[in-house]
Design a protein around this motif. Structure first.
Motif, PDB file in Angstrom:
ATOM      1  N   ALA A 183       0.842  -1.069  -0.046  1.00 56.81           N
ATOM      2  CA  ALA A 183      -0.008   0.014  -0.076  1.00 56.81           C
ATOM      3  C   ALA A 183       0.627   1.123   0.164  1.00 56.81           C
ATOM      4  N   ASP A 184       0.313   2.233  -0.633  1.00 52.97           N
ATOM      5  CA  ASP A 184       1.365   3.395  -0.773  1.00 52.97           C
ATOM      6  C   ASP A 184       1.501   4.173   0.605  1.00 52.97           C
ATOM      7  N   SER A 185       0.599   3.819   1.516  1.00 53.28           N
ATOM      8  CA  SER A 185       0.598   4.444   3.050  1.00 53.28           C
ATOM      9  C   SER A 185       1.912   3.600   3.695  1.00 53.28           C
ATOM     10  N   VAL A 186       2.426   2.457   3.353  1.00 49.89           N
ATOM     11  CA  VAL A 186       3.481   1.900   3.941  1.00 49.89           C
ATOM     12  C   VAL A 186       4.715   1.735   3.235  1.00 49.89           C
ATOM     13  N   LYS A 187       4.675   2.034   1.976  1.00 47.70           N
ATOM     14  CA  LYS A 187       6.102   1.808   1.139  1.00 47.70           C
ATOM     15  C   LYS A 187       7.244   2.712   1.670  1.00 47.70           C
ATOM     16  N   GLY A 188       8.253   1.895   1.667  1.00 51.90           N
ATOM     17  CA  GLY A 188       9.550   2.519   2.122  1.00 51.90           C
ATOM     18  C   GLY A 188       9.507   2.201   3.704  1.00 51.90           C
ATOM     19  N   ARG A 189       8.611   1.824   4.387  1.00 53.42           N
ATOM     20  CA  ARG A 189       8.473   1.407   5.864  1.00 53.42           C
ATOM     21  C   ARG A 189       8.383   0.317   6.160  1.00 53.42           C
ATOM     22  N   PHE A 190       7.559  -0.644   5.554  1.00 50.47           N
ATOM     23  CA  PHE A 190       7.394  -1.891   5.829  1.00 50.47           C
ATOM     24  C   PHE A 190       7.862  -2.888   4.780  1.00 50.47           C
ATOM     25  N   THR A 191       8.107  -4.125   5.214  1.00 52.90           N
ATOM     26  CA  THR A 191       8.860  -4.970   4.472  1.00 52.90           C
ATOM     27  C   THR A 191       8.116  -6.272   4.577  1.00 52.90           C
ATOM     28  N   ILE A 192       7.617  -6.986   3.642  1.00 52.59           N
ATOM     29  CA  ILE A 192       7.047  -8.308   3.603  1.00 52.59           C
ATOM     30  C   ILE A 192       8.028  -9.434   3.250  1.00 52.59           C
ATOM     31  N   SER A 193       7.979 -10.469   3.767  1.00 49.87           N
ATOM     32  CA  SER A 193       8.721 -11.570   3.294  1.00 49.87           C
ATOM     33  C   SER A 193       8.364 -12.770   3.824  1.00 49.87           C
ATOM     34  N   ARG A 194       8.826 -13.971   3.231  1.00 55.58           N
ATOM     35  CA  ARG A 194       8.234 -15.172   3.664  1.00 55.58           C
ATOM     36  C   ARG A 194       9.350 -16.245   3.565  1.00 55.58           C
ATOM     37  N   ASP A 195       9.104 -17.130   4.629  1.00 52.84           N
ATOM     38  CA  ASP A 195      10.273 -18.281   4.537  1.00 52.84           C
ATOM     39  C   ASP A 195       9.522 -19.423   4.292  1.00 52.84           C
ATOM     40  N   ASN A 196       9.813 -19.965   2.953  1.00 58.85           N
ATOM     41  CA  ASN A 196       8.982 -21.108   2.409  1.00 58.85           C
ATOM     42  C   ASN A 196       9.095 -22.530   3.239  1.00 58.85           C
ATOM     43  N   ALA A 197      10.487 -22.619   3.729  1.00 60.15           N
ATOM     44  CA  ALA A 197      10.699 -23.913   4.285  1.00 60.15           C
ATOM     45  C   ALA A 197      10.002 -24.122   5.526  1.00 60.15           C
ATOM     46  N   LYS A 198       9.679 -22.995   6.270  1.00 61.59           N
ATOM     47  CA  LYS A 198       9.045 -22.854   7.639  1.00 61.59           C
ATOM     48  C   LYS A 198       7.455 -22.624   7.251  1.00 61.59           C
ATOM     49  N   ASN A 199       6.860 -22.291   6.015  1.00 61.40           N
ATOM     50  CA  ASN A 199       5.687 -21.757   6.050  1.00 61.40           C
ATOM     51  C   ASN A 199       5.327 -20.557   6.804  1.00 61.40           C
ATOM     52  N   THR A 200       6.338 -19.585   7.014  1.00 65.33           N
ATOM     53  CA  THR A 200       6.170 -18.537   7.712  1.00 65.33           C
ATOM     54  C   THR A 200       6.189 -17.136   7.135  1.00 65.33           C
ATOM     55  N   LEU A 201       5.401 -16.199   7.046  1.00 71.77           N
ATOM     56  CA  LEU A 201       5.177 -15.035   6.535  1.00 71.77           C
ATOM     57  C   LEU A 201       5.414 -13.873   7.498  1.00 71.77           C
ATOM     58  N   SER A 202       6.199 -12.806   7.431  1.00 69.83           N
ATOM     59  CA  SER A 202       6.684 -11.679   8.316  1.00 69.83           C
ATOM     60  C   SER A 202       6.444 -10.531   7.600  1.00 69.83           C
ATOM     61  N   LEU A 203       6.153  -9.795   8.557  1.00 69.26           N
ATOM     62  CA  LEU A 203       6.120  -8.020   8.104  1.00 69.26           C
ATOM     63  C   LEU A 203       7.066  -7.338   8.981  1.00 69.26           C
ATOM     64  N   GLN A 204       8.152  -6.770   8.327  1.00 68.86           N
ATOM     65  CA  GLN A 204       8.845  -5.918   9.303  1.00 68.86           C
ATOM     66  C   GLN A 204       8.338  -4.535   9.260  1.00 68.86           C
ATOM     67  N   MET A 205       7.789  -3.702  10.223  1.00 68.54           N
ATOM     68  CA  MET A 205       7.568  -2.503  10.270  1.00 68.54           C
ATOM     69  C   MET A 205       8.432  -1.417  10.972  1.00 68.54           C
ATOM     70  N   ASN A 206       8.638  -0.674  10.155  1.00 71.44           N
ATOM     71  CA  ASN A 206       9.692   0.635  10.652  1.00 71.44           C
ATOM     72  C   ASN A 206       8.910   1.989  10.461  1.00 71.44           C
ATOM     73  N   SER A 207       9.555   2.861  11.216  1.00 73.79           N
ATOM     74  CA  SER A 207       8.941   4.268  11.252  1.00 73.79           C
ATOM     75  C   SER A 207       7.536   4.232  11.715  1.00 73.79           C
ATOM     76  N   LEU A 208       7.014   3.366  12.606  1.00 75.88           N
ATOM     77  CA  LEU A 208       5.581   3.394  12.979  1.00 75.88           C
ATOM     78  C   LEU A 208       5.116   4.628  13.447  1.00 75.88           C
ATOM     79  N   ASN A 209       3.715   4.934  13.011  1.00 76.07           N
ATOM     80  CA  ASN A 209       3.066   6.300  13.600  1.00 76.07           C
ATOM     81  C   ASN A 209       1.795   5.727  14.152  1.00 76.07           C
ATOM     82  N   ALA A 210       1.046   6.814  14.579  1.00 74.21           N
ATOM     83  CA  ALA A 210      -0.333   6.566  15.087  1.00 74.21           C
ATOM     84  C   ALA A 210      -1.143   6.061  14.039  1.00 74.21           C
TER      85      ALA A 210
END
Length: 122
Positions: A59-86
């Motif tokens: 989403a435009d609101s999170v570009k440059g701040r959030f990063t989505i990734s997945r570990d296929n071996a573990k079937n795990t999805l992650s969302l790294q969230m930086n520069s969080l605001n209200a």
């Protein structure tokens, strides 16, 4: 069926970071589309990020701040969230679907987790 369980939510100060995880079980495979959505009280569920066949969407609101990734071996999805605001305060949901979907539309996803609360204090 596919079961999804989110974790990692909590309270963080504005400008801080948080990492969410989603563990998938059942018959999910690495070819599934997976995404993150969020919903604040009184608002519609909105798209945050997704990954499909190695391609990421944000989403435009999170570009440059959030990063989505997945570990296929573990079937795990992650969302790294930086520069969080209200404005990031919401319940965050993990979602998955077996086929080709329009990743920004929540109605296209078949499987959903229970959600995890993210609260950003100012």
């Amino acid at each position: 069926q596919v079961q999804l369980v989110e974790s990692g939510g909590g309270l963080v100060q504005a400008g801080g970071s948080l990492r969410l995880s989603c563990a998938a079980s059942g018959r999910a495979s690495s070819t599934y589309t997976m995404g993150w959505f969020r919903q604040a009280p009184g608002k519609d569920r909105e798209f945050v990020a997704a990954i499909r066949l190695g391609i990421t969407y944000y989403a435009d609101s999170v570009k440059g701040r959030f990063t989505i990734s997945r570990d296929n071996a573990k079937n795990t999805l992650s969302l790294q969230m930086n520069s969080l605001n209200a404005e990031d305060t919401a319940v965050y949901y993990c979602a998955a679907d077996r086929g080709i979907v329009t990743p920004r539309i929540p109605q296209r996803y078949e499987y959903w987790g229970q959600g995890t609360q993210v609260t950003v204090s100012s």
